[in-house]
Scaffold this active site. Sequence first.
Site, PDB file in Angstrom:
ATOM      1  N   ARG A 168      -3.917 -89.715  40.565  1.00 42.27           N
ATOM      2  CA  ARG A 168      -2.971 -90.292  39.607  1.00 42.27           C
ATOM      3  C   ARG A 168      -2.553 -89.262  38.569  1.00 42.27           C
ATOM      4  NH1 ARG A 168      -5.455 -95.969  37.616  1.00 42.27           N
ATOM      5  NH2 ARG A 168      -4.716 -95.131  35.638  1.00 42.27           N
ATOM      6  N   LYS A 184     -12.965-101.517  37.480  1.00 41.81           N
ATOM      7  CA  LYS A 184     -12.263-102.809  37.510  1.00 41.81           C
ATOM      8  C   LYS A 184     -11.516-103.023  38.832  1.00 41.81           C
ATOM      9  CE  LYS A 184      -9.838-101.793  33.821  1.00 41.81           C
ATOM     10  NZ  LYS A 184     -10.389-100.461  33.514  1.00 41.81           N
ATOM     11  N   ARG A 211      -6.742 -92.127  26.712  1.00 38.25           N
ATOM     12  CA  ARG A 211      -6.904 -93.502  27.195  1.00 38.25           C
ATOM     13  C   ARG A 211      -8.169 -94.137  26.642  1.00 38.25           C
ATOM     14  NH1 ARG A 211      -6.406 -91.897  33.183  1.00 38.25           N
ATOM     15  NH2 ARG A 211      -7.175 -93.982  33.653  1.00 38.25           N
ATOM     16  N   ARG A 231      -4.742-106.154  27.031  1.00 38.92           N
ATOM     17  CA  ARG A 231      -5.387-104.949  26.513  1.00 38.92           C
ATOM     18  C   ARG A 231      -5.233-104.809  25.004  1.00 38.92           C
ATOM     19  NH1 ARG A 231      -5.096-101.693  31.461  1.00 38.92           N
ATOM     20  NH2 ARG A 231      -6.016 -99.654  31.229  1.00 38.92           N
ATOM     21  N   ARG A 238     -11.373 -89.607  40.962  1.00 41.65           N
ATOM     22  CA  ARG A 238     -10.664 -90.731  41.606  1.00 41.65           C
ATOM     23  C   ARG A 238      -9.519 -90.214  42.474  1.00 41.65           C
ATOM     24  NH1 ARG A 238      -9.010 -95.848  38.146  1.00 41.65           N
ATOM     25  NH2 ARG A 238      -8.133 -94.295  36.722  1.00 41.65           N
TER      26      ARG A 238
END
Length: 221
Positions: A160, A13, A171, A88, A127
């Site tokens: 992160r 995203k 998640r 969300r 990531r």
Amino acid sequence: MRIVLMGPPGAGKGTQAKRLVDKFGMAHLSSGDIFRAEKAGGSALGQKLAEYMDAGQLVPDQIVVEIMAKAITSCDSPAGLLLDGFPRTVAQAEALDAQLDQAGKSLDGVVVITADEDEIVERITGRRSCPDCGKVYHVKYLRPQNDNLCDKCNVQLVQRADDTEEVIRQRLAAYNRQTEPVIAYYRGRPNVQTLFVNGTQPPDNVTADLVRGLEQLKTEM
Ligand code: ADP
Ligand code: ADP
Ligand code: ZN
């Protein structure tokens, strides 16, 4: 164009939002980025957000809606808006509808980037992002020019706090339980177009599909 960008964590995203904003010029609002900035500032609100974010749980609707309503009010422009990571939950989607309604505005489309679980775990564990400018990389798929350094800022990339395999499972569970129903919510709305794009393709192909979809949507508006 006022668009909601959805998809599981790691679907791409943020990566695609930046490209769409460059192409179409709308404002980009990422709830995750806004929350991480608040968290980094160390305010009481930031500490509250961290409790949920670091555990891979959704931040309670009331807090989210209050922060995002303000951000949307100050950001919405004639060039439009790309909402990334918000809403969300169905309750957040209802609050967004009510806010837009009151302002005499509406959503034009919901774009869902899809990706399967194995791909998601691989993407999120790889990531890395720049602590200065926020640019997002991947150790294998979207590598910086120099090992672990931001192309623009030349500073060390970081991971992160919530990008660990354990938190990712949380998640994903939150996405399946609380966020997936938002897609059905929008599909039931006659004036909102819903578009699905296969996120398990090279980044440029995903962008091409998104651009094609949004250009189509624009002609139908
Ligand atoms: P990802 O990029 O993995 O999809 P985000 O950066 O969008 O994740 O969000 C990171 C975390 O911030 C989420 O796991 C959640 O704790 C919190 N968060 C972000 N947006 C929302 C939202 N709309 N509602 C509730 N929590 C949110
Ligand atoms: P989200 O905002 O949905 O959580 P990101 O845009 O941050 O997802 O992407 C998650 C990770 O996957 C990042 O490391 C990013 O560089 C990488 N990535 C994004 N899109 C692709 C793609 N199409 N193929 C491979 N890796 C990707
Ligand atoms: Zn940077």
